[in-house]
Design an enzyme around this catalytic site. Structure first.
Site, short mmCIF file in Angstrom:
data_model
loop_
_atom_site.label_atom_id
_atom_site.label_comp_id
_atom_site.label_asym_id
_atom_site.label_seq_id
_atom_site.Cartn_x
_atom_site.Cartn_y
_atom_site.Cartn_z
CG ASP A 69 -2.15 -0.83 1.06
OD1 ASP A 69 -2.32 -1.41 -0.02
OD2 ASP A 69 -2.94 -0.91 2.01
CG HIS A 111 -6.32 5.54 5.34
ND1 HIS A 111 -7.45 5.25 6.07
CD2 HIS A 111 -6.66 5.39 4.03
CE1 HIS A 111 -8.43 4.93 5.24
NE2 HIS A 111 -7.99 5.03 4.00
N GLY A 119 -2.54 2.87 4.02
CA GLY A 119 -3.53 3.13 2.97
C GLY A 119 -3.15 4.22 2.01
CG ASP A 147 -12.08 8.16 1.22
OD1 ASP A 147 -12.14 6.92 1.19
OD2 ASP A 147 -11.24 8.81 0.55
CG HIS A 149 -11.25 3.32 2.01
ND1 HIS A 149 -11.33 3.84 0.73
CD2 HIS A 149 -10.99 2.00 1.87
CE1 HIS A 149 -11.11 2.86 -0.14
NE2 HIS A 149 -10.90 1.74 0.52
CG ASP A 236 -12.59 6.10 -1.99
OD1 ASP A 236 -13.49 6.81 -1.51
OD2 ASP A 236 -11.59 5.75 -1.35
CE1 TYR A 280 -6.85 5.41 -4.64
CE2 TYR A 280 -8.96 4.69 -3.75
CZ TYR A 280 -7.72 5.27 -3.58
OH TYR A 280 -7.34 5.72 -2.34
#
Length: 378
Positions: A69, A111, A119, A147, A149, A236, A280
């Site tokens: 990552d 992150h 991340g 996000d 995440h 994302d 992404y």
């Protein structure tokens, strides 16, 4: 995290002449000093990043450096420190009144922890921007993370600080990295209620996500009364994104940007600093969402159906061709997916069999009482 997504965002924003609007200016980001980095990161970690950046050490996998990552590359320290420096400069400009709104779409690296990369994130620019606001005298800063995440790094850095309200609406950690961010995570003993997580189920689209956001965020911001709002706009959660399982459209994410602008105006004296984040699908999604962000922040939203200039589509197709034979057919023609951004308000009723409503209620029951709110009615 390919830089092409930033380049194409800049080019699309320029194609719509957003940088030429009255009162808009570009701030040149500074490379953050070690002292500034140390406001949110351990000095030993900063030195480790410097060591792998210069090649003095091949990796530090114990600190998340040199993993799948977080691959190591030359000048990783300078690149990451510049992103952080840009976010701190932008937040300071908002706080001091030089600007009302600021955007760093290269930022949003939420992150990274105090002493670990995670991340795709080396230094946590969101946390550093918030810390600078506190150091400049802010007593209440709200951070809303949109996000897909969980915004775990920002949350962990301010876990014990009641001056910072962190709200993250994300795909549940049961199905997605980093595997954290649940309703019962509420903050440290002296800051209970300052951490808020809404962990929506996989497959959640515009309607469910917007319902979750509007059932939690404005109610808490109204009570917390932040002096400045910081938002993270990772895109994302889009249905095309290869790394997540949400189903948002560009239209839904544009609506979230409009909502953030409303929250800044209604709850934070119109002081607003916004970042990018994950995303992404660099040719079809990221530039459109973040160009919408720039347009809203600079005072005049682009209509969702606005046609994209042909020259930009050619540039995007050429960039995509380097990654694979996409061609113009893979490049959107408008700033919309044709998504429906209608959402059912919480006031219309709670469905105990609905998975989104279940996670909303779990968060409201856990967090709202700390703020004097009724989880059923407020």
């Amino acid at each position: 995290m390919a830089p092409v997504r930033l380049d194409l965002t800049q080019r699309l924003s320029a194609a719509f002449e957003l940088f030429d609007r009255p009162g808009v200016r570009i701030l040149t980001p500074t490379v953050a000093s070690d002292e500034l980095l140390a406001s949110v990161h351990d000095p030993g970690y900063i030195q480790a990043v410097r060591a792998v950046s210069s090649g003095a050490e091949p990796h530090r996998q114990d600190l998340g450096l040199g993993t799948e990552d977080n691959p190591v590359f030359p000048h990783i320290h300078e690149a990451s420190a510049r992103i952080l420096g840009g976010s701190v400069d932008a937040a300071e400009a908002v706080w001091t009144g030089k600007v009302r709104h600021a955007v760093n779409f290269a930022g949003g690296l939420h992150h990274a922890g105090r002493s670990r990369a995670s991340g795709f994130c080396i230094y946590n620019d969101c946390a550093a921007a918030i810390q600078r606001l506190l150091d400049l005298g802010a007593e209440r800063v709200a951070y809303v993370d949109l996000d897909a995440h969980h915004g775990d790094g920002v949350e962990s850095i301010f876990w014990h600080d009641p001056r910072v309200l962190t709200i993250s609406i994300h795909e549940t950690g049961i199905s997605l990295f980093p595997g954290s961010g649940f309703a019962n995570d509420a903050g440290g003993p002296q800051a209970l209620g300052s951490v808020v997580n809404v962990a929506v189920p996989p497959g959640t689209g515009d309607s469910g996500y917007l319902r979750a956001v509007h059932a939690v965020v404005p109610q808490l911001l109204g009570v917390f009364a932040p002096e400045v709002l910081v938002t993270q706009h990772g895109c994302d959660g889009h249905g095309e994104d290869p790394l997540t399982n949400l189903r948002l459209s560009v239209d839904g994410q544009r609506q979230l940007v409009l909502d953030a602008a409303d929250w800044a105006r209604d709850f934070a004296g119109d002081r607003w600093f916004a970042t990018g984040g994950g995303g992404y699908s660099p040719f079809s999604v990221v530039p459109r969402v973040w160009t919408h962000l720039v347009a809203v922040a600079t005072g005049r939203p682009l209509p969702s159906g606005t046609r994209i200039p042909h020259e930009w589509r050619l540039e995007a197709a050429r960039a995509a061709g380097a990654a694979g034979p996409v061609g113009l057919a893979g490049i959107p023609e408008t700033m919309s997916d044709g998504g429906d951004v209608w959402w059912r308000s919480w006031e219309s009723g709670y469905d105990p069999a609905d998975a989104v409503d279940q996670t909303i209620m779990a968060t409201r029951k856990e967090i709202f009482p700390y703020h004097g709110l009724d989880p059923w009615f407020d």
